[in-house]
Design an enzyme around this catalytic site. Sequence first.
Site, PDB file in Angstrom:
ATOM      1  N   ASP A   1       0.807  -1.228   0.000  1.00  0.00           N
ATOM      2  CA  ASP A   1       0.000   0.000   0.000  1.00  0.00           C
ATOM      3  C   ASP A   1       0.836   1.272   0.000  1.00  0.00           C
ATOM      4  OD1 ASP A   1      -2.188  -1.708   0.142  1.00  0.00           O
ATOM      5  OD2 ASP A   1      -2.224  -1.644   2.329  1.00  0.00           O
TER       6      ASP A   1
ATOM      7  N   LYS B   1       1.784   2.169  -5.157  1.00  0.00           N
ATOM      8  CA  LYS B   1       2.306   1.618  -6.420  1.00  0.00           C
ATOM      9  C   LYS B   1       1.377   1.932  -7.596  1.00  0.00           C
ATOM     10  CE  LYS B   1       2.313  -2.409  -4.376  1.00  0.00           C
ATOM     11  NZ  LYS B   1       2.086  -2.018  -2.971  1.00  0.00           N
TER      12      LYS B   1
ATOM     13  N   GLY C   1      -4.629  -4.205  -3.728  1.00  0.00           N
ATOM     14  CA  GLY C   1      -5.600  -3.164  -4.054  1.00  0.00           C
ATOM     15  C   GLY C   1      -4.809  -1.946  -4.442  1.00  0.00           C
ATOM     16  N   HIS C   2      -4.787  -1.614  -5.712  1.00  0.00           N
ATOM     17  CA  HIS C   2      -3.983  -0.496  -6.205  1.00  0.00           C
ATOM     18  C   HIS C   2      -4.918   0.652  -6.600  1.00  0.00           C
ATOM     19  CE1 HIS C   2      -0.383  -3.336  -7.237  1.00  0.00           C
ATOM     20  NE2 HIS C   2      -0.746  -3.362  -5.972  1.00  0.00           N
TER      21      HIS C   2
ATOM     22  N   GLN D   1       1.925  -6.005  -3.245  1.00  0.00           N
ATOM     23  CA  GLN D   1       2.391  -6.120  -1.857  1.00  0.00           C
ATOM     24  C   GLN D   1       3.672  -5.300  -1.660  1.00  0.00           C
ATOM     25  OE1 GLN D   1       1.364  -9.506  -3.423  1.00  0.00           O
ATOM     26  NE2 GLN D   1      -0.528  -8.493  -2.885  1.00  0.00           N
TER      27      GLN D   1
HETATM   28  P1  GDP Z   1      -0.785   0.374  -3.571  1.00  0.00           P
HETATM   29  O1  GDP Z   1      -1.382  -0.908  -3.108  1.00  0.00           O
HETATM   30  O2  GDP Z   1       0.689   0.423  -3.340  1.00  0.00           O
HETATM   31  O3  GDP Z   1      -1.147   0.746  -4.971  1.00  0.00           O
HETATM   32  O4  GDP Z   1      -1.403   1.510  -2.613  1.00  0.00           O
HETATM   33  P2  GDP Z   1      -2.951   1.627  -2.156  1.00  0.00           P
HETATM   34  O5  GDP Z   1      -3.740   2.139  -3.290  1.00  0.00           O
HETATM   35  O6  GDP Z   1      -3.413   0.386  -1.496  1.00  0.00           O
HETATM   36  O7  GDP Z   1      -2.812   2.679  -0.995  1.00  0.00           O
HETATM   37  C1  GDP Z   1      -2.318   3.961  -1.196  1.00  0.00           C
HETATM   38  C2  GDP Z   1      -3.390   4.962  -0.763  1.00  0.00           C
HETATM   39  O8  GDP Z   1      -2.832   6.246  -0.625  1.00  0.00           O
HETATM   40  C3  GDP Z   1      -4.494   5.115  -1.786  1.00  0.00           C
HETATM   41  O9  GDP Z   1      -5.690   5.466  -1.132  1.00  0.00           O
HETATM   42  C4  GDP Z   1      -4.005   6.290  -2.643  1.00  0.00           C
HETATM   43  O10 GDP Z   1      -5.068   6.984  -3.277  1.00  0.00           O
HETATM   44  C5  GDP Z   1      -3.366   7.143  -1.583  1.00  0.00           C
HETATM   45  N1  GDP Z   1      -2.217   7.949  -2.014  1.00  0.00           N
HETATM   46  C6  GDP Z   1      -1.240   7.635  -2.903  1.00  0.00           C
HETATM   47  N2  GDP Z   1      -0.295   8.600  -2.924  1.00  0.00           N
HETATM   48  C7  GDP Z   1      -0.680   9.524  -2.023  1.00  0.00           C
HETATM   49  C8  GDP Z   1      -0.102  10.755  -1.552  1.00  0.00           C
HETATM   50  O11 GDP Z   1       0.976  11.172  -1.959  1.00  0.00           O
HETATM   51  N3  GDP Z   1      -0.799  11.428  -0.589  1.00  0.00           N
HETATM   52  C9  GDP Z   1      -1.987  11.001  -0.101  1.00  0.00           C
HETATM   53  N4  GDP Z   1      -2.577  11.742   0.839  1.00  0.00           N
HETATM   54  N5  GDP Z   1      -2.547   9.849  -0.513  1.00  0.00           N
HETATM   55  C10 GDP Z   1      -1.892   9.128  -1.447  1.00  0.00           C
HETATM   56  P1  IMO Z   2      -0.931  -4.146  -2.269  1.00  0.00           P
HETATM   57  O1  IMO Z   2      -0.479  -4.661  -3.606  1.00  0.00           O
HETATM   58  C1  IMO Z   2      -0.975  -4.604   2.063  1.00  0.00           C
HETATM   59  C2  IMO Z   2      -1.046  -8.705   3.625  1.00  0.00           C
HETATM   60  C3  IMO Z   2      -2.287  -9.164   4.338  1.00  0.00           C
HETATM   61  C4  IMO Z   2      -1.690 -10.156   5.305  1.00  0.00           C
HETATM   62  C5  IMO Z   2      -0.579 -10.804   4.486  1.00  0.00           C
HETATM   63  C6  IMO Z   2      -0.977 -12.113   3.834  1.00  0.00           C
HETATM   64  O2  IMO Z   2      -2.211  -3.416  -2.316  1.00  0.00           O
HETATM   65  O3  IMO Z   2       0.168  -3.364  -1.625  1.00  0.00           O
HETATM   66  P2  IMO Z   2      -2.520 -12.785   1.781  1.00  0.00           P
HETATM   67  O4  IMO Z   2      -3.943 -12.428   1.459  1.00  0.00           O
HETATM   68  O5  IMO Z   2      -1.533 -12.355   0.761  1.00  0.00           O
HETATM   69  O6  IMO Z   2      -2.359 -14.218   2.150  1.00  0.00           O
HETATM   70  O7  IMO Z   2      -2.192 -11.956   3.127  1.00  0.00           O
HETATM   71  O8  IMO Z   2      -0.239  -9.862   3.489  1.00  0.00           O
HETATM   72  N1  IMO Z   2      -1.279  -8.176   2.255  1.00  0.00           N
HETATM   73  C7  IMO Z   2      -1.205  -6.879   1.933  1.00  0.00           C
HETATM   74  N2  IMO Z   2      -1.012  -5.784   2.711  1.00  0.00           N
HETATM   75  N3  IMO Z   2      -1.098  -4.466   0.720  1.00  0.00           N
HETATM   76  C8  IMO Z   2      -1.258  -5.554  -0.068  1.00  0.00           C
HETATM   77  O9  IMO Z   2      -1.228  -5.476  -1.410  1.00  0.00           O
HETATM   78  C9  IMO Z   2      -1.365  -6.824   0.532  1.00  0.00           C
HETATM   79  N4  IMO Z   2      -1.557  -8.073   0.067  1.00  0.00           N
HETATM   80  C10 IMO Z   2      -1.477  -8.879   1.131  1.00  0.00           C
HETATM   81  O10 IMO Z   2      -2.939  -8.104   4.998  1.00  0.00           O
HETATM   82  O11 IMO Z   2      -1.092  -9.485   6.378  1.00  0.00           O
HETATM   83 MG    MG Z   3      -2.890  -1.579  -1.790  1.00  0.00          MG
END
Ligand code: GDP
Ligand code: IMO
Ligand code: MG
Length: 423
Positions: free
Chosen positions: A13, A16, A40-41, A224
């Site tokens: 998270d 990416k 979840g991207h 991840q």
């Molecule tokens: P990913 O899994 O690495 O793609 O990241 P996620 O989407 O799960 O989580 C990142 C969260 O932070 C999302 O809600 C994005 O919309 C938000 N986000 C990304 N970059 C920024 C930033 O620079 N500032 C803020 N406030 N939110 C951001």
């Molecule tokens: P993105 O791509 C954050 C965590 C789960 C759990 C562990 C194992 O959005 O960054 P799994 O379902 O893979 O067996 O869970 O890994 N986890 C993540 N945490 N971002 C993710 O993906 C994750 N995918 C799995 O919360 O601790």
């Molecule tokens: Mg994510």
Amino acid sequence: MAVDLLLGLQWGDEGKGKIVDVLTSKYNIIARFQGGPNAGHTLVFNGMKHVLHTIPSGIFHKNATNLVGNGVVIDPVVFKDELDKLSTHGIDYKKTLLISRKAHLILPTHRLLDAASEASKGKAKIGSTLKGIGPTYMDKTGRNGIRVGDLELENWKDKYRKLANKHQAMIDFYNVDLQYNLEALEAKFFEAVKTLTSLRFIDSEEYLHSAQKAQKSVLAEGAQGSLLDIDFGTYPFVTSSNTTAAGACTGLGVAPNTIKEVFGIFKAYTTRVGSGPFPTELFDVNGETMARVGHEFGATTGRPRRCGWLDLVALRYACQVNGVTQLMMMKADVLSGFKTLKICTSYIYKGKEINHLPYNIEAENLKPVYTEFMGWSEDLTKMENASTLPETLMTYISFLEKELQIPIKIVSVGPDRKQTIFR
Ligand code: GDP
Ligand code: IMO
Ligand code: MG
């Protein structure tokens, strides 16, 4: 032509999805190499938020080809939902989305097995996203899995039934209270498989090889984060794939010597969702502020993310394992308003100060040592130029660059595509 990699350096998270979307216009092909719908991207542009789980984050760009690589595990049901959402936004994915025949399928019983395994662990549960990731990769390495290419064979349903029956016996063995209607789950699964088979399946390693020969550029998108890597993460509180750079080679079939830039992405602080050690975790108002201002809730499960200070020891480790060449610091805006900030610069481990991530990083073995920094109060979210960034933020950035000996090329100051400062 070279392949560039983008991967998370923390526990996922990091942002990416946002950065892949920002960089897509520079590439011909965006390729996911591991993970599945546990990811979840999030992408934000034109006032809209989109969350992708299996589909690469370049999908909103007409001119890019998006490839789901062999290292990915696909749940046809989640995949269909993602496609349906894309259709409502007018995305013509049939032209731009390709799927590796060697990618493995997540069956409904894989999801049930994930739930049964977690339930049987009680308090020691991993905190899995319950998407069936662990059991599917177990079947892959156990050489029992069903792959996308199998869907082109006539007898694939026999293979399916045999495996699902075995899974049922395993679920029974767990002997936990699990309510489910397999018939209903399977009906949905087979319906979704029909949608999946309407897409283009390819021999993706061959495709990428030819594309590279034809001077096409490739950006490999990780899921991840490095601390969730099956080998190098905080085992057993990890996911079931190699999230680190080597995973791109096995998950796409690209040769290591064709990889050029490795973009390492990290938050200006740290978050973790699910169980497992987290040395710099905060349980005070600072952690609460990060969670509230940063909207730290999982994009896949909606669970609250645990928050803490930036951990430079862990970051250095992730940079080493991945061979990071450029850094990207996300969510700098979330730290606006903190009077002082802390970075963990070493640990006290069994009474001694150390600078690396030891085998046991549980809280009882390890205490973080912090260096303090002055915070900044300016609202960064409308800033467009690196020259306008506050001096105290620049001190924070320079410190990290000096310690890691890697340049921070992007500072992200908000979720929107446009809130991205290049340096
Ligand atoms: P990913 O899994 O690495 O793609 O990241 P996620 O989407 O799960 O989580 C990142 C969260 O932070 C999302 O809600 C994005 O919309 C938000 N986000 C990304 N970059 C920024 C930033 O620079 N500032 C803020 N406030 N939110 C951001
Ligand atoms: P993105 O791509 C954050 C965590 C789960 C759990 C562990 C194992 O959005 O960054 P799994 O379902 O893979 O067996 O869970 O890994 N986890 C993540 N945490 N971002 C993710 O993906 C994750 N995918 C799995 O919360 O601790
Ligand atoms: Mg994510």
